[in-house]
Design a protein around this motif. Structure first.
Motif, PDB file in Angstrom:
ATOM      1  N   MET A   1       0.839  -1.175   0.000  1.00 36.74           N
ATOM      2  CA  MET A   1       0.000   0.000   0.000  1.00 36.74           C
ATOM      3  C   MET A   1       0.880   1.232   0.000  1.00 36.74           C
ATOM      4  SD  MET A   1      -3.183   0.931   2.443  1.00 36.74           S
ATOM      5  CE  MET A   1      -2.429   1.741   3.824  1.00 36.74           C
ATOM      6  N   GLY A   2       0.437   2.275  -0.654  1.00 33.34           N
ATOM      7  CA  GLY A   2       1.195   3.506  -0.755  1.00 33.34           C
ATOM      8  C   GLY A   2       1.006   4.395   0.453  1.00 33.34           C
ATOM      9  N   LYS A   3       1.682   5.507   0.393  1.00 33.32           N
ATOM     10  CA  LYS A   3       1.544   6.453   1.492  1.00 33.32           C
ATOM     11  C   LYS A   3       0.249   7.253   1.328  1.00 33.32           C
ATOM     12  CE  LYS A   3       4.332   9.950  -0.776  1.00 33.32           C
ATOM     13  NZ  LYS A   3       5.439  10.837  -0.675  1.00 33.32           N
TER      14      LYS A   3
ATOM     15  N   TYR B   1     -26.901  -3.235  -3.567  1.00 29.61           N
ATOM     16  CA  TYR B   1     -25.732  -3.933  -3.029  1.00 29.61           C
ATOM     17  C   TYR B   1     -24.436  -3.362  -3.604  1.00 29.61           C
ATOM     18  CZ  TYR B   1     -29.249  -7.160  -1.347  1.00 29.61           C
ATOM     19  OH  TYR B   1     -30.325  -7.701  -0.716  1.00 29.61           O
ATOM     20  N   ILE B   2     -24.480  -2.970  -4.861  1.00 26.13           N
ATOM     21  CA  ILE B   2     -23.314  -2.323  -5.480  1.00 26.13           C
ATOM     22  C   ILE B   2     -23.060  -0.973  -4.833  1.00 26.13           C
ATOM     23  CG2 ILE B   2     -22.425  -1.344  -7.631  1.00 26.13           C
ATOM     24  CD1 ILE B   2     -23.945  -3.606  -9.079  1.00 26.13           C
ATOM     25  N   LEU B   3     -24.142  -0.233  -4.545  1.00 26.00           N
ATOM     26  CA  LEU B   3     -24.010   1.054  -3.860  1.00 26.00           C
ATOM     27  C   LEU B   3     -23.391   0.872  -2.473  1.00 26.00           C
ATOM     28  CD1 LEU B   3     -24.655   4.135  -3.743  1.00 26.00           C
ATOM     29  CD2 LEU B   3     -26.825   3.469  -2.689  1.00 26.00           C
ATOM     30  N   ILE B   4     -23.820  -0.148  -1.758  1.00 26.05           N
ATOM     31  CA  ILE B   4     -23.279  -0.408  -0.416  1.00 26.05           C
ATOM     32  C   ILE B   4     -21.792  -0.740  -0.496  1.00 26.05           C
ATOM     33  CG2 ILE B   4     -23.379  -1.999   1.548  1.00 26.05           C
ATOM     34  CD1 ILE B   4     -26.433  -2.174   1.027  1.00 26.05           C
ATOM     35  N   LEU B   5     -21.400  -1.549  -1.471  1.00 25.76           N
ATOM     36  CA  LEU B   5     -19.979  -1.904  -1.619  1.00 25.76           C
ATOM     37  C   LEU B   5     -19.126  -0.692  -1.993  1.00 25.76           C
ATOM     38  CD1 LEU B   5     -20.199  -5.361  -3.413  1.00 25.76           C
ATOM     39  CD2 LEU B   5     -19.430  -4.894  -1.084  1.00 25.76           C
ATOM     40  N   ALA B   6     -19.628   0.140  -2.917  1.00 27.16           N
ATOM     41  CA  ALA B   6     -18.872   1.339  -3.312  1.00 27.16           C
ATOM     42  C   ALA B   6     -18.750   2.313  -2.146  1.00 27.16           C
ATOM     43  CB  ALA B   6     -19.547   2.012  -4.504  1.00 27.16           C
ATOM     44  N   ALA B   7     -19.815   2.472  -1.366  1.00 34.38           N
ATOM     45  CA  ALA B   7     -19.779   3.368  -0.214  1.00 34.38           C
ATOM     46  C   ALA B   7     -18.834   2.844   0.861  1.00 34.38           C
ATOM     47  CB  ALA B   7     -21.188   3.546   0.343  1.00 34.38           C
ATOM     48  N   ALA B   8     -18.816   1.530   1.052  1.00 37.63           N
ATOM     49  CA  ALA B   8     -17.895   0.948   2.036  1.00 37.63           C
ATOM     50  C   ALA B   8     -16.448   1.167   1.612  1.00 37.63           C
ATOM     51  CB  ALA B   8     -18.184  -0.542   2.200  1.00 37.63           C
ATOM     52  N   MET B   9     -16.199   1.115   0.297  1.00 34.81           N
ATOM     53  CA  MET B   9     -14.850   1.384  -0.198  1.00 34.81           C
ATOM     54  C   MET B   9     -14.459   2.842   0.071  1.00 34.81           C
ATOM     55  SD  MET B   9     -13.319   0.637  -3.983  1.00 34.81           S
ATOM     56  CE  MET B   9     -14.197   1.946  -4.773  1.00 34.81           C
ATOM     57  N   LYS B  10     -15.404   3.768  -0.086  1.00 29.68           N
ATOM     58  CA  LYS B  10     -15.108   5.178   0.196  1.00 29.68           C
ATOM     59  C   LYS B  10     -14.830   5.406   1.681  1.00 29.68           C
ATOM     60  CE  LYS B  10     -14.999   6.602  -3.804  1.00 29.68           C
ATOM     61  NZ  LYS B  10     -13.717   7.052  -4.331  1.00 29.68           N
ATOM     62  N   VAL B  11     -15.557   4.721   2.538  1.00 30.32           N
ATOM     63  CA  VAL B  11     -15.297   4.835   3.979  1.00 30.32           C
ATOM     64  C   VAL B  11     -13.895   4.318   4.294  1.00 30.32           C
ATOM     65  CG1 VAL B  11     -15.977   3.998   6.263  1.00 30.32           C
ATOM     66  CG2 VAL B  11     -17.713   4.750   4.652  1.00 30.32           C
ATOM     67  N   ALA B  12     -13.528   3.199   3.704  1.00 26.02           N
ATOM     68  CA  ALA B  12     -12.193   2.641   3.939  1.00 26.02           C
ATOM     69  C   ALA B  12     -11.107   3.578   3.423  1.00 26.02           C
ATOM     70  CB  ALA B  12     -12.075   1.277   3.269  1.00 26.02           C
ATOM     71  N   GLU B  13     -11.331   4.198   2.248  1.00 28.22           N
ATOM     72  CA  GLU B  13     -10.352   5.161   1.719  1.00 28.22           C
ATOM     73  C   GLU B  13     -10.199   6.343   2.661  1.00 28.22           C
ATOM     74  OE1 GLU B  13     -11.684   6.281  -2.141  1.00 28.22           O
ATOM     75  OE2 GLU B  13     -11.182   4.341  -3.033  1.00 28.22           O
TER      76      GLU B  13
ATOM     77  N   ILE C   1     -10.685   6.339   5.907  1.00 28.00           N
ATOM     78  CA  ILE C   1     -10.030   5.933   7.158  1.00 28.00           C
ATOM     79  C   ILE C   1      -8.523   5.810   6.972  1.00 28.00           C
ATOM     80  CG2 ILE C   1      -9.792   4.024   8.802  1.00 28.00           C
ATOM     81  CD1 ILE C   1     -12.827   3.619   8.518  1.00 28.00           C
ATOM     82  N   VAL C   2      -8.086   5.173   5.892  1.00 28.14           N
ATOM     83  CA  VAL C   2      -6.649   4.991   5.682  1.00 28.14           C
ATOM     84  C   VAL C   2      -6.010   6.161   4.946  1.00 28.14           C
ATOM     85  CG1 VAL C   2      -6.780   2.484   5.741  1.00 28.14           C
ATOM     86  CG2 VAL C   2      -6.939   3.657   3.566  1.00 28.14           C
ATOM     87  N   ARG C   3      -6.822   7.081   4.428  1.00 33.42           N
ATOM     88  CA  ARG C   3      -6.373   8.287   3.706  1.00 33.42           C
ATOM     89  C   ARG C   3      -5.506   7.939   2.497  1.00 33.42           C
ATOM     90  NH1 ARG C   3      -4.057  12.646   7.581  1.00 33.42           N
ATOM     91  NH2 ARG C   3      -3.835  13.649   5.579  1.00 33.42           N
ATOM     92  N   TYR C   4      -5.891   6.897   1.799  1.00 32.15           N
ATOM     93  CA  TYR C   4      -5.204   6.498   0.576  1.00 32.15           C
ATOM     94  C   TYR C   4      -6.255   6.145  -0.465  1.00 32.15           C
ATOM     95  CZ  TYR C   4      -2.553   3.827  -2.822  1.00 32.15           C
ATOM     96  OH  TYR C   4      -2.000   3.370  -3.989  1.00 32.15           O
ATOM     97  N   CYS C   5      -6.157   6.775  -1.639  1.00 32.69           N
ATOM     98  CA  CYS C   5      -7.071   6.492  -2.736  1.00 32.69           C
ATOM     99  C   CYS C   5      -6.259   5.958  -3.919  1.00 32.69           C
ATOM    100  CB  CYS C   5      -7.836   7.743  -3.141  1.00 32.69           C
ATOM    101  SG  CYS C   5      -8.973   7.477  -4.501  1.00 32.69           S
ATOM    102  N   PRO C   6      -6.489   4.731  -4.339  1.00 31.59           N
ATOM    103  CA  PRO C   6      -5.715   4.185  -5.454  1.00 31.59           C
ATOM    104  C   PRO C   6      -5.984   4.898  -6.776  1.00 31.59           C
ATOM    105  CG  PRO C   6      -7.361   2.606  -4.689  1.00 31.59           C
ATOM    106  CD  PRO C   6      -7.386   3.747  -3.751  1.00 31.59           C
ATOM    107  N   VAL C   7      -7.200   5.401  -6.979  1.00 29.05           N
ATOM    108  CA  VAL C   7      -7.514   6.116  -8.223  1.00 29.05           C
ATOM    109  C   VAL C   7      -6.734   7.435  -8.285  1.00 29.05           C
ATOM    110  CG1 VAL C   7      -9.352   7.207  -9.555  1.00 29.05           C
ATOM    111  CG2 VAL C   7      -9.777   5.054  -8.379  1.00 29.05           C
ATOM    112  N   THR C   8      -6.687   8.158  -7.180  1.00 30.83           N
ATOM    113  CA  THR C   8      -5.911   9.397  -7.129  1.00 30.83           C
ATOM    114  C   THR C   8      -4.440   9.115  -7.375  1.00 30.83           C
ATOM    115  OG1 THR C   8      -7.476  10.298  -5.539  1.00 30.83           O
ATOM    116  CG2 THR C   8      -5.342  11.383  -5.684  1.00 30.83           C
ATOM    117  N   ASP C   9      -3.938   8.028  -6.826  1.00 29.69           N
ATOM    118  CA  ASP C   9      -2.542   7.650  -7.019  1.00 29.69           C
ATOM    119  C   ASP C   9      -2.255   7.345  -8.492  1.00 29.69           C
ATOM    120  OD1 ASP C   9       0.050   7.155  -6.065  1.00 29.69           O
ATOM    121  OD2 ASP C   9      -0.351   5.011  -5.889  1.00 29.69           O
ATOM    122  N   MET C  10      -3.153   6.602  -9.145  1.00 27.39           N
ATOM    123  CA  MET C  10      -2.958   6.279 -10.568  1.00 27.39           C
ATOM    124  C   MET C  10      -3.012   7.528 -11.442  1.00 27.39           C
ATOM    125  SD  MET C  10      -4.811   2.634 -11.363  1.00 27.39           S
ATOM    126  CE  MET C  10      -6.436   3.322 -11.239  1.00 27.39           C
TER     127      MET C  10
END
Length: 108
Positions: free
Chosen positions: A1-3, A39-51, A53-62
């Motif tokens: 994982m990146g910084k 269910y797709i909305l719930i999964l995408a929202a959970a991914m945003k919450v995780a981003e 919390i860890v303050r890392y977004c893979p899309v922003t990094d790419m």
């Protein structure tokens, strides 16, 4: 994982909106469990919450890596040092340009 690559405000917004959309999707999914989109909305929202919390977004990094790879200069570096010259060279050329271009006096 990146910084970490997102700021504090951005992380708080991601967490807040992510939790909102998780609750919205959960309410809708309990009323209509046969719809897959909730269910797709719930999964995408959970991914945003995780981003958030860890303050890392893979899309922003790419995106940042693609921008740095395609540009002849580093967009996220010192803005005065665009072509890789030393800052003294940029200042001296800026002084020459400003002395050559004179503005006409404004008269009322």
């Amino acid at each position: 994982m990146g910084k970490q690559n997102i700021g504090t405000i951005n992380a708080l917004v991601r967490i807040t909106l992510g939790l909102f959309f998780i609750s919205y999707g959960t309410v809708k999914a309990t009323k209509r469990p046969w719809h897959q989109r909730y269910y797709i909305l719930i999964l995408a929202a959970a991914m945003k919450v995780a981003e958030g919390i860890v303050r890392y977004c893979p899309v922003t990094d790419m995106v940042k890596k693609q921008i740095n790879a395609n540009l002849p200069f580093n967009l996220f570096s010192d803005p005065t040092n665009i072509e890789g010259d030393s800052p003294e060279d940029n200042q001296s050329s800026g002084e020459n340009q400003s002395s050559q271009s004179t503005n006409p006096p404004v008269t009322d």
